[in-house]
Write a protein that holds these residues in place. Structure first.
Motif, PDB file in Angstrom:
ATOM      1  N   ASP A 124      35.905   3.775  38.049  1.00  0.00           N
ATOM      2  CA  ASP A 124      36.273   4.721  36.996  1.00  0.00           C
ATOM      3  C   ASP A 124      36.448   6.111  37.597  1.00  0.00           C
ATOM      4  OD1 ASP A 124      36.033   2.600  35.335  1.00  0.00           O
ATOM      5  OD2 ASP A 124      34.162   3.261  34.371  1.00  0.00           O
ATOM      6  N   VAL A 125      37.530   6.767  37.207  1.00  0.00           N
ATOM      7  CA  VAL A 125      37.843   8.091  37.781  1.00  0.00           C
ATOM      8  C   VAL A 125      37.761   9.129  36.675  1.00  0.00           C
ATOM      9  CG1 VAL A 125      39.551   9.425  39.090  1.00  0.00           C
ATOM     10  CG2 VAL A 125      39.574   6.906  39.209  1.00  0.00           C
ATOM     11  N   PHE A 126      36.973  10.153  36.853  1.00  0.00           N
ATOM     12  CA  PHE A 126      36.998  11.284  35.927  1.00  0.00           C
ATOM     13  C   PHE A 126      38.262  12.073  36.274  1.00  0.00           C
ATOM     14  CE2 PHE A 126      36.326  15.395  34.191  1.00  0.00           C
ATOM     15  CZ  PHE A 126      35.432  15.272  33.129  1.00  0.00           C
ATOM     16  N   LEU A 127      39.189  12.191  35.316  1.00  0.00           N
ATOM     17  CA  LEU A 127      40.441  12.894  35.627  1.00  0.00           C
ATOM     18  C   LEU A 127      40.219  14.394  35.568  1.00  0.00           C
ATOM     19  CD1 LEU A 127      43.435  10.926  34.097  1.00  0.00           C
ATOM     20  CD2 LEU A 127      42.048  10.426  36.084  1.00  0.00           C
ATOM     21  N   LYS A 128      40.412  15.031  36.724  1.00  0.00           N
ATOM     22  CA  LYS A 128      40.240  16.485  36.833  1.00  0.00           C
ATOM     23  C   LYS A 128      41.632  17.054  37.030  1.00  0.00           C
ATOM     24  CE  LYS A 128      37.414  15.923  40.384  1.00  0.00           C
ATOM     25  NZ  LYS A 128      36.442  16.226  41.461  1.00  0.00           N
ATOM     26  N   GLY A 129      42.216  17.532  35.959  1.00  0.00           N
ATOM     27  CA  GLY A 129      43.622  17.892  36.114  1.00  0.00           C
ATOM     28  C   GLY A 129      44.096  18.995  35.226  1.00  0.00           C
ATOM     29  N   SER A 130      45.384  18.965  35.026  1.00  0.00           N
ATOM     30  CA  SER A 130      46.063  20.049  34.340  1.00  0.00           C
ATOM     31  C   SER A 130      47.348  19.497  33.729  1.00  0.00           C
ATOM     32  CB  SER A 130      46.392  21.101  35.400  1.00  0.00           C
ATOM     33  OG  SER A 130      46.600  22.348  34.816  1.00  0.00           O
ATOM     34  N   ASN A 131      48.002  20.327  32.926  1.00  0.00           N
ATOM     35  CA  ASN A 131      49.265  19.921  32.298  1.00  0.00           C
ATOM     36  C   ASN A 131      50.441  20.547  33.027  1.00  0.00           C
ATOM     37  OD1 ASN A 131      49.066  18.497  29.396  1.00  0.00           O
ATOM     38  ND2 ASN A 131      47.210  19.696  29.797  1.00  0.00           N
ATOM     39  N   THR A 172      45.643  19.755  44.896  1.00  0.00           N
ATOM     40  CA  THR A 172      44.619  19.059  45.692  1.00  0.00           C
ATOM     41  C   THR A 172      43.659  20.066  46.317  1.00  0.00           C
ATOM     42  OG1 THR A 172      46.016  18.995  47.649  1.00  0.00           O
ATOM     43  CG2 THR A 172      46.118  17.102  46.212  1.00  0.00           C
ATOM     44  N   ALA A 173      44.194  21.240  46.676  1.00  0.00           N
ATOM     45  CA  ALA A 173      43.319  22.279  47.247  1.00  0.00           C
ATOM     46  C   ALA A 173      42.290  22.738  46.225  1.00  0.00           C
ATOM     47  CB  ALA A 173      44.157  23.460  47.726  1.00  0.00           C
ATOM     48  N   ALA A 174      42.571  22.539  44.950  1.00  0.00           N
ATOM     49  CA  ALA A 174      41.623  22.932  43.899  1.00  0.00           C
ATOM     50  C   ALA A 174      40.900  21.698  43.336  1.00  0.00           C
ATOM     51  CB  ALA A 174      42.350  23.685  42.795  1.00  0.00           C
ATOM     52  N   ASN A 175      40.803  20.648  44.160  1.00  0.00           N
ATOM     53  CA  ASN A 175      40.030  19.449  43.799  1.00  0.00           C
ATOM     54  C   ASN A 175      40.527  18.719  42.552  1.00  0.00           C
ATOM     55  OD1 ASN A 175      38.035  19.442  45.898  1.00  0.00           O
ATOM     56  ND2 ASN A 175      37.251  21.325  44.981  1.00  0.00           N
ATOM     57  N   MET A 176      41.818  18.841  42.263  1.00  0.00           N
ATOM     58  CA  MET A 176      42.354  18.125  41.107  1.00  0.00           C
ATOM     59  C   MET A 176      42.825  16.731  41.527  1.00  0.00           C
ATOM     60  SD  MET A 176      44.621  21.080  39.354  1.00  0.00           S
ATOM     61  CE  MET A 176      43.979  22.105  38.066  1.00  0.00           C
ATOM     62  N   ASN A 177      42.842  15.830  40.561  1.00  0.00           N
ATOM     63  CA  ASN A 177      43.336  14.485  40.853  1.00  0.00           C
ATOM     64  C   ASN A 177      44.302  13.966  39.792  1.00  0.00           C
ATOM     65  OD1 ASN A 177      41.739  13.765  38.697  1.00  0.00           O
ATOM     66  ND2 ASN A 177      40.121  12.826  39.914  1.00  0.00           N
ATOM     67  N   ALA A 178      44.648  14.812  38.813  1.00  0.00           N
ATOM     68  CA  ALA A 178      45.511  14.292  37.738  1.00  0.00           C
ATOM     69  C   ALA A 178      46.375  15.377  37.132  1.00  0.00           C
ATOM     70  CB  ALA A 178      44.650  13.671  36.648  1.00  0.00           C
ATOM     71  N   ILE A 179      47.513  14.938  36.609  1.00  0.00           N
ATOM     72  CA  ILE A 179      48.435  15.864  35.960  1.00  0.00           C
ATOM     73  C   ILE A 179      49.068  15.162  34.760  1.00  0.00           C
ATOM     74  CG2 ILE A 179      50.531  15.256  37.287  1.00  0.00           C
ATOM     75  CD1 ILE A 179      50.859  18.394  37.516  1.00  0.00           C
ATOM     76  N   ARG A 180      49.313  15.938  33.719  1.00  0.00           N
ATOM     77  CA  ARG A 180      50.010  15.344  32.570  1.00  0.00           C
ATOM     78  C   ARG A 180      51.417  15.923  32.502  1.00  0.00           C
ATOM     79  NH1 ARG A 180      49.500  17.334  26.812  1.00  0.00           N
ATOM     80  NH2 ARG A 180      50.881  15.972  25.623  1.00  0.00           N
ATOM     81  N   VAL A 181      52.410  15.060  32.665  1.00  0.00           N
ATOM     82  CA  VAL A 181      53.802  15.488  32.511  1.00  0.00           C
ATOM     83  C   VAL A 181      54.037  15.571  31.010  1.00  0.00           C
ATOM     84  CG1 VAL A 181      56.222  14.932  32.954  1.00  0.00           C
ATOM     85  CG2 VAL A 181      54.506  14.443  34.687  1.00  0.00           C
ATOM     86  N   TRP A 182      54.105  16.797  30.523  1.00  0.00           N
ATOM     87  CA  TRP A 182      54.102  17.060  29.078  1.00  0.00           C
ATOM     88  C   TRP A 182      55.477  16.776  28.454  1.00  0.00           C
ATOM     89  CZ3 TRP A 182      56.888  21.556  27.421  1.00  0.00           C
ATOM     90  CH2 TRP A 182      56.698  21.919  26.096  1.00  0.00           C
TER      91      TRP A 182
END
Ligand code: BMA
Length: 821
Positions: free
Chosen positions: A324-331, A355-365
Motif C-alpha cells: 500500500d502506498v500513501f500518495l504524496k502528491g499534487s494536482n 521527486t526532489a520534494a519527496n512526492m510520488n503522485a500527481i493528478r492530471v486534472w
C-alpha cells in the motif's frame, strides 16, 4: 525531398498562417495578413514571435489579444509527393480544434475534437509533385456560442474572469477558456507533427501493452491497432527484452485490433516502484508492422486500487507490487497556456522537482488535456503515479448523441494511447461535475434532468468506454466520490473515497479547520499566494509594484483571492507595509496552511492514504495555489513539501491546547532514529529539552509525546535525524516574536553554487533566503532556527551563465520578525 520507399512524410516545420476574417484591432492584423508559423505550434506564439502581438502574460496584455481567436485563420504549407501506388494516411493529433482540412484546394474532412486522433485517407487528393495542405480554423468560441443556441435547454458551465462562454460545448482543453488561475487564451493550431503514412496493405496506428502476473511469469498483453486495406495475411515483429519474434496474423479489412500475449519469467526483470520506494527500471518493447516501427517503455509492477470497507468506510488505497502506498502528491494543470512553450526540458524539470520534494503522485486534472508523451515519459521515469481524470471539469455537459459519439472516439483514442503507461494508476470520470449540479440556477431547479444527462455521459459513455478499453485499471466515477458505483454526493464526506477540502480557502476558515476532517484520501485542498518578487518582475511593470495595482489584480483570477490573502495577513501576522513583504508573507501563509493540513492527515495513515495538494504548477505567472511558479521557481510551499512529505519525519500539530508530536516512517523497512524535542519561549529561553531513540516500524506513525500548552509565547522545535520542524503554540501575532537578527555568517563558493551559512541570536521563524531579481534555487528554504545554531544553504542559479558574484549581491533574508517587530 522524399527518399524512395520512405514510409512517412513528416510535415513539421515552417507553415504560413493567414488571417481570413478578423475584428478591427490595434495590431494591424487584417484580412489577408500572412505570418510564418512553426508546426507543431500555436498561432498566438507565432504572432508573438513575429512581434505582431505582445506577450499575453505581461501586464494586462491578455485582454488586448482576445480578438485573435474570434477570427478565422488558415494554416498551410506545400510538400512534395510522388505516387508509387501506396495509400497515404494523414495522422493528426492535438488538432486545436474546429477546422477543415483542404488538400490542393479540395475540402477533405472537418474536425471538432482536440482530444481525438485522426487518420485521414488523403490518397485521392494527392498529385505528383508539389501539393498544398491547408487547414481553415473557425473560432471555437463562436462555434460554442452557435451550438448553445441550438440546444434543447441550457447546458450551464462555470465561467471565470473574461472567460470564453460555453466552453463545455466544444471538446477543447477546458481551461483555455480561462480559469480561476488561468488566462483566457483560446489557442488554435496543430500541436503534434502532422505525418503522412504511406502503406500498401495495412496502416499501423498504434499498439498498447498491459501486464498480468502469476507466481512464475509476467504476461504482456499486446494490442496492435490496425487498419487493413485488404484482407490477407501479414507479419508483426515484436521485440521484448532484446529478443525478436515474428507473429503471423490474419489481416482484416478496415479497423481491427490484433491481440497476442508474450510472457517473461519473473526473475528476468526488476520491479518498478513509485518514487521513494525503489527504482524505476523501464524495459523497451518494439512492434513493427510493414516497416513502421513503434516503441514503448514499460515498468514491471502490479497495480491495485482498493475501495474496500475498512475502518467503517470505503478506503481509497493504491497498492503497488502488493504494498500500500500513501500518495504524496499534487494536482497538475497544463504546463503552459501556450502549447509552443511546452518543452521536453520543462516537463522533465518539473517532474524532477516533484521527486526532489519527496512526492510520488500527481493528478492530471480534468480541466486540462490528455498530456503530451513527454509528461508520461517523465512520470514513468521518475516514479510519479498518475491519477488520471478524463477531460471534463466544473460543468454540465450535453448528453446529445453528437457529443456522446465525439467523446466515445476521444476516449478510445486516448486510452489506447495511454494505457501502456506504467505510472497511470486510475481513470477518473471528471472533476467536480457531480458537485456542479448544485452550482447553477438551471441545474438546481431541474436537478433530475441534469442528473440524467450526467449519468448518460459519465456512466453510459465514459465509464463504459473506459472499461471496454482498459481491463487493468478501475474507473473512479468522479473526483470527489466515494468510489466505483457510488453516486452519492461525496463533497464533504471524509469517511469514504476521495474528498476535495476547500473550507479553509474558499470559505475562509482558520487553518486549524484542516483538523476538523479525517479524509480517507484528500485529492484537492489548496491555499493561494502571490508570486515571488522575481516572478512578479517578469509580468508587472515597475511602477505597479503594489499588491492591488492593475497588473497584480489582473494576475489574480480568483475573484476573492486577494481579499482572502490579505484578511489572513491580519488574522495571523500583521498587514505588511512593503510590497515585497506582502509577497513573501503570502507565500509563508500558504506553506503554513498546507503543512497544517498534510501533517495532520499523514498522521492518520493508514486511515488516510493520500493527499494531493492543489496545485503543483502554473500556466502563466499568476497569484495561485501552485507550489512551483510559472518561472520554475519553488515557492516556500515546495520547500516545505520536501520536508513534510519526507519518508521519515516528525509530524507536529496542535488541536485546542494540546500539542501532538508524532513520527512517521513510510519507507519499506524499520528505522532507528534520534529525536530531539526542544520547548522554548520565543525569546529563546529553553523550557525543556528531551531526547528519544526510537524504532519506527515500516509504514507506521508513532506517537512521541503529547503535552498541554501553558503559554502562547512559546514553541516546540523537533529534529528527527536530519528533518526539523517547528510549531508555534500561539498564532504568530500572539507569540511575542522577537527580532531574529538572522544574518549571513559566511558565503563560500563551491563549484557552480554558493554555500551560505546563516545564524541568529534569537529564535527565527518562517525564514526565507531569496534573490528577488534572479531566478535561483536553494537547497533548503522556509525554515526555523534556534539561537546560536547554524543553517547551511546551497544557492544555485536557474539561469545559465549567471555569475555567482551577481547572486551574492542579490541575496536577501526574510523572516516573520520583519513583519511583526
Ligand atoms: C478546484 C479545482 C479547480 C480550481 C480550484 C481552485 O476545485 O478543481 O477547478 O481551480 O478548485 O478554486
Amino acid at each position: 525531398m522524399r527518399k524512395k520507399n520512405m514510409n512517412k512524410i513528416n510535415l513539421s516545420g515552417s507553415w504560413r498562417a493567414t488571417c481570413l476574417d478578423i475584428e478591427k484591432n490595434d495590431f494591424k492584423i487584417n484580412k489577408g495578413s500572412e505570418y510564418p508559423i512553426n508546426i507543431p505550434g500555436d498561432l498566438h506564439s507565432a504572432l508573438i514571435k513575429e512581434s505582431i502581438i505582445p506577450d499575453p502574460y505581461y501586464a494586462k496584455n491578455e485582454l488586448d489579444i482576445l480578438f485573435i481567436s474570434r477570427g478565422e485563420w488558415s494554416i498551410e504549407r506545400e510538400f512534395n509527393y510522388k505516387n508509387d501506388g501506396r495509400k497515404a494516411f494523414l495522422k493528426l493529433e492535438k488538432l486545436d480544434t474546429i477546422c477543415t482540412l483542404y488538400i490542393n484546394n479540395v475540402s477533405v474532412e472537418s474536425f471538432d475534437n482536440e482530444h481525438q486522433i485522426y487518420y485521414v485517407d488523403i490518397t485521392k487528393h494527392l498529385k505528383n509533385g508539389i501539393n498544398k495542405i491547408l487547414f481553415i480554423f473557425h473560432s471555437s468560441e463562436k462555434e460554442a456560442i452557435e451550438r448553445s443556441k441550438n440546444l434543447p435547454y441550457p447546458i450551464p458551465c462555470s465561467l471565470y474572469p473574461n472567460g470564453s462562454p460555453n466552453r463545455n460545448l466544444v471538446r477543447k482543453t477546458q481551461c483555455n477558456a480561462g480559469w480561476d488561475w488561468g488566462p483566457c487564451i483560446m489557442t488554435l493550431g496543430l500541436y503534434e507533427p502532422p505525418v503522412i503514412f504511406l502503406t500498401q496493405e495495412v496502416l499501423f496506428k498504434d499498439f498498447s501493452v498491459t501486464l498480468r502476473k502469476d507466481e512464475k511469469e509476467w504476461f504482456l498483453d499486446y494490442e496492435v491497432y490496425l487498419f487493413g486495406l485488404k484482407k490477407g495475411k501479414g507479419e508483426i515483429n515484436v521485440t521484448l527484452l532484446g529478443e525478436e519474434k515474428t507473429i503471423k496474423y490474419k489481416r482484416e479489412k478496415g479497423d481491427f485490433t490484433y491481440s497476442f500475449t508474450l510472457s517473461v519469467p519473473l526473475e528476468s526483470v526488476k520491479l518498478w516502484w513509485p518514487n521513494g520506494m525503489g527504482k524505476q527500471p523501464l524495459y523497451e518493447t518494439k512492434v513493427k508492422v510493414e516497416n513502421i516501427e513503434k516503441k514503448r517503455k514499460i515498468g514491471f509492477r502490479t497495480l491495485k486500487v482498493k475501495n474496500e470497507i475498512t475502518y467503517g468506510g470505503k478506503e481509497l488505497t493504491v497498492s503497488i507490487n502488493g504494498v500500500d502506498v500513501f500518495l504524496k502528491g499534487s494536482n497538475w494543470i497544463p504546463l503552459d497556456a501556450l502549447v509552443s512553450r511546452m518543452t521536453k526540458e520543462r516537463y522533465s524539470n518539473i517532474i524532477k522537482d516533484m521527486t526532489a520534494a519527496n512526492m510520488n503522485a500527481i493528478r492530471v486534472w480534468g480541466g486540462g488535456w490528455y498530456e503530451k508523451e513527454e509528461f508520461y515519459d517523465a512520470c514513468d521515469k521518475y516514479g510519479i503515479l498518475i491519477w488520471h481524470d478524463l477531460m471534463f471539469a466544473c460543468s454540465t455537459y450535453p448528453a446529445l448523441s453528437w457529443f456522446l459519439n465525439s467523446v466515445e472516439k476521444e476516449l478510445r483514442d486516448q486510452i489506447r494511447r495511454l494505457k501502456s503507461r506504467t505510472s497511470i494508476a486510475l481513470w477518473c470520470g471528471n472533476n467536480e461535475d457531480l458537485g456542479a449540479l448544485g452550482w447553477y440556477e438551471e441545474t438546481i431547479k431541474n436537478k433530475e434532468r441534469y442528473l440524467k444527462d450526467y449519468e448518460k455521459l459519465n456512466n453510459g459513455t465514459v465509464e463504459r468506454v473506459v472499461k471496454e478499453e482498459d481491463k487493468t485499471r478501475i474507473f473512479w466515477p468522479s473526483s470527489p466520490c466515494a468510489g466505483p458505483g457510488d453516486y452519492s454526493d461525496n463533497w464533504h464526506n471524509d469517511k469514504n473515497g476521495d474528498m476535495h477540502f476547500w473550507s479553509v480557502w474558499h470559505e475562509g476558515k482558520d487553518f486549524d479547520f484542516y483538523h476538523s476532517v479525517k479524509p480517507r484520501f484528500c485529492s484537492e485542498f489548496g491555499y493561494q499566494s502571490f508570486p515571488s518578487p522575481y516572478t512578479v518582475s517578469t509580468f508587472c511593470p515597475k511602477d505597479e509594484y503594489s499588491l492591488l495595482s492593475p497588473s497584480m489584480l489582473h494576475h489574480q483570477k480568483n475573484d476573492r483571492g486577494n481579499e482572502i490573502i490579505i484578511t489572513e495577513f491580519e488574522r495571523l501576522f500583521k498587514e505588511p507595509k512593503k510590497f515585497e513583504d506582502g509577497l513573501y508573507l503570502s507565500q509563508v501563509q500558504q506553506a503554513l496552511a498546507i503543512e497544517t493540513a498534510v501533517t495532520y492527515w499523514r498522521s492518520l495513515m493508514p486511515y488516510c492514504m493520500g493527499t494531493l495538494i492543489w496545485q503543483l504548477n502554473d500556466v502563466w505567472p499568476v497569484s495561485s495555489w501552485s507550489s512551483i511558479e510559472y518561472s520554475g521557481r519553488w515557492k516556500p510551499l515546495h520547500y516545505a513539501i520536501k520536508h513534510f512529505y519526507a519518508p521519515l519525519c516528525p509530524l507536529l500539530y496542535k488541536i485546542d491546547d494540546k500539542v501532538y508530536i508524532k513520527a512517521i516512517n513510510d519507507t519499506l523497512s524499520n528505522k532507528k532514529v534520534s529525536i530531539t524535542v526542544t520547548i522554548s519561549d520565543t525569546s529563546g529561553n529553553i523550557i525543556a529539552r528531551r531526547e528519544y531513540r526510537e524504532e519506527l516500524l515500516s509504514k507506521s506513525v508513532k506517537e512521541i509525546e503529547t503535552f498541554t500548552i501553558e503559554r502562547k509565547d512559546a514553541f516546540v522545535f523537533v529534529s528527527l535525524d536530519k528533518e526539523e520542524r517547528f510549531l508555534l503554540f500561539g498564532k504568530p501575532n500572539e507569540s511575542k516574536i522577537k527580532k531574529s537578527g538572522l544574518s549571513i555568517k559566511s558565503i563560500e563558493e563551491d563549484k557552480d553554487s554558493l554555500v551560505v551559512t546563516l545564524s541568529s541570536p534569537a529564535p527565527t521563524f518562517f525564514a526565507l533566503i531569496d534573490t528577488p531579481h534572479l531566478n535561483t534555487h536553494f537547497s533548503d528554504n522556509y525554515f526555523g532556527l534556534l539561537p546560536g545554531e547554524e543553517k547551511k544553504i546551497r544557492v544555485k542559479s536557474k539561469e545559465k551563465g549567471l555569475p555567482l558574484e551577481k547572486i551574492k549581491e542579490d541575496l536577501v533574508l526574510w523572516d516573520s520578525s520583519k513583519i511583526l517587530c
